[in-house]
Write an enzyme that holds these catalytic residues in place. Structure first.
Site, mmCIF file in Angstrom:
data_model
loop_
_atom_site.group_PDB
_atom_site.id
_atom_site.type_symbol
_atom_site.label_atom_id
_atom_site.label_comp_id
_atom_site.label_asym_id
_atom_site.label_seq_id
_atom_site.Cartn_x
_atom_site.Cartn_y
_atom_site.Cartn_z
ATOM 1 N N GLY A 93 0.822 -1.209 0.000
ATOM 2 C CA GLY A 93 0.000 0.000 0.000
ATOM 3 C C GLY A 93 0.854 1.256 0.000
ATOM 4 O O GLY A 93 0.497 2.270 0.605
ATOM 5 N N ALA A 94 1.984 1.207 -0.723
ATOM 6 C CA ALA A 94 2.949 2.302 -0.660
ATOM 7 C C ALA A 94 2.464 3.584 -1.324
ATOM 8 O O ALA A 94 3.029 4.647 -1.087
ATOM 9 C CB ALA A 94 4.275 1.867 -1.283
ATOM 10 N N GLY A 111 19.139 8.584 -4.448
ATOM 11 C CA GLY A 111 20.296 7.711 -4.560
ATOM 12 C C GLY A 111 20.044 6.297 -4.079
ATOM 13 O O GLY A 111 20.976 5.504 -3.929
ATOM 14 N N VAL A 157 -3.030 -8.069 -2.308
ATOM 15 C CA VAL A 157 -2.469 -8.619 -1.068
ATOM 16 C C VAL A 157 -3.320 -9.739 -0.491
ATOM 17 O O VAL A 157 -2.885 -10.431 0.434
ATOM 18 C CB VAL A 157 -2.262 -7.522 0.002
ATOM 19 C CG1 VAL A 157 -1.253 -6.496 -0.463
ATOM 20 C CG2 VAL A 157 -3.591 -6.873 0.405
ATOM 21 N N ASN A 208 1.069 -2.442 5.251
ATOM 22 C CA ASN A 208 0.319 -1.194 5.376
ATOM 23 C C ASN A 208 -0.988 -1.205 4.592
ATOM 24 O O ASN A 208 -1.918 -0.476 4.919
ATOM 25 C CB ASN A 208 1.210 -0.038 4.896
ATOM 26 C CG ASN A 208 0.477 1.279 4.795
ATOM 27 O OD1 ASN A 208 -0.013 1.811 5.788
ATOM 28 N ND2 ASN A 208 0.388 1.809 3.585
ATOM 29 N N TYR A 219 -13.696 -3.513 10.507
ATOM 30 C CA TYR A 219 -12.318 -3.012 10.601
ATOM 31 C C TYR A 219 -11.670 -3.471 11.904
ATOM 32 O O TYR A 219 -10.538 -3.978 11.914
ATOM 33 C CB TYR A 219 -12.357 -1.490 10.522
ATOM 34 C CG TYR A 219 -11.020 -0.795 10.427
ATOM 35 C CD1 TYR A 219 -10.072 -1.161 9.481
ATOM 36 C CD2 TYR A 219 -10.739 0.283 11.270
ATOM 37 C CE1 TYR A 219 -8.862 -0.486 9.380
ATOM 38 C CE2 TYR A 219 -9.539 0.970 11.172
ATOM 39 C CZ TYR A 219 -8.596 0.582 10.238
ATOM 40 O OH TYR A 219 -7.407 1.257 10.136
ATOM 41 N N ALA A 236 -12.541 -6.006 13.824
ATOM 42 C CA ALA A 236 -12.365 -7.456 13.827
ATOM 43 C C ALA A 236 -11.124 -7.853 13.038
ATOM 44 O O ALA A 236 -10.331 -8.698 13.472
ATOM 45 C CB ALA A 236 -13.605 -8.140 13.250
ATOM 46 N N LYS A 294 -8.444 -5.987 12.330
ATOM 47 C CA LYS A 294 -7.220 -5.512 12.972
ATOM 48 C C LYS A 294 -6.938 -6.253 14.282
ATOM 49 O O LYS A 294 -5.770 -6.458 14.640
ATOM 50 C CB LYS A 294 -7.307 -4.007 13.210
ATOM 51 C CG LYS A 294 -7.250 -3.170 11.933
ATOM 52 C CD LYS A 294 -5.933 -3.350 11.187
ATOM 53 C CE LYS A 294 -5.791 -2.371 10.040
ATOM 54 N NZ LYS A 294 -4.516 -2.543 9.299
#
Length: 257
Positions: A18-19, A60, A70, A96, A162, A164, A166
């Protein structure tokens, strides 16, 4: 003797799922700023992923983008293979990504939303562990960091799917911390509160809202403050911290002993 402590992730490779999201972007920039090479996972927003990759290479660092669902084990294994071919092993895994959905009461919440939260919170973490922890075990080093939420402690109305997902994630990470600990792999969770991100900055930030005023520090946290905690946990400075659930929310929730 006083020594200056510095977060140094040089020669490390970090994968962030989830970047391209509000928090993920800042985590990626922050870990790169500490010296890490970055694997940028995305699901749909390839344009943002490529833009972020350019930012990181301008610092760099080495960077790559990889697309995957995912919640799909095959796609996660394909991501592992792609990373191994281009950047080699992964030292730091940050889980994430999470599926977004419309919150409502338990009686009205579609069952599909409970499934999506289990898949994106729990199964994502299982797939990441199976893909990347074995190589960490071989090297006797590694960091696994899950992005949880203060909601897992609040249990407020309309948060059931949500919460549940997490809370299931929390249990998995605590078990993984015990299973991986003997191999010098740390497994921790960062639990943000309602966090200020670029989306809020664009629309304006009101710190007089009831949420901010209920927080002991009387403000909302920022995306950078979440990323700073992730960077700390990813570093050698946190080498003896594992199994932790760390709220980064100004004291809005406080785990008790």
């Amino acid at each position: 003797m006083n020594q200056t402590m510095q977060i140094d992730l040089s020669n490390k490779t970090a994968l962030i799922t989830g970047a391209t999201g509000d928090l993920g972007r800042v985590m990626a920039r922050t870990l790169a700023g500490c010296g890490a090479n970055i694997v940028l996972h995305y699901n749909n927003n390839e344009a943002k992923a490529r833009e972020l990759m350019q930012e990181i290479t301008n610092l760099g660092r080495r960077a790559m983008i990889v697309q995957a669902d995912v919640t799909n084990e095959q796609q996660m294994n394909e991501m592992k293979a792609a990373v191994a071919e281009e950047l080699g092993h992964v030292d730091i895994v940050v889980a994430n990504a999470v599926i977004q959905y419309q919150w409502t009461s338990i009686l009205e919440q579609p069952i599909a939303d409970y499934v999506s939260q289990f898949e994106s919170c729990v199964l994502q973490s299982v797939f990441l562990a199976k893909a990347f922890v074995p190589a960490m075990i071989e090297r006797k080093a590694g960091r696994v960091i899950g992005i949880n939420t203060e909601c897992a402690m609040q249990n407020f109305p309309n948060q059931s799917a949500y919460t549940a997902g997490k809370r299931g994630m929390d249990g998995l990470y605590r078990v993984l911390a015990k299973e991986a600990g003997e191999h010098q792999i740390t497994v921790n969770q960062v639990a943000p509160g309602w966090t200020i991100s670029d989306r809020d900055r664009a629309s304006g930030i009101d710190e007089n809202n009831p949420y901010a005023q209920s927080v002991p520090l009387k403000r909302r946290g920022t995306d950078q403050e979440i990323a700073n905690t992730v960077a700390f946990l990813a570093s050698d400075l946190a080498s003896f911290i594992t199994g932790a659930y760390i709220p980064v929310n100004g004291g809005n929730v406080m785990p008790a002993i």
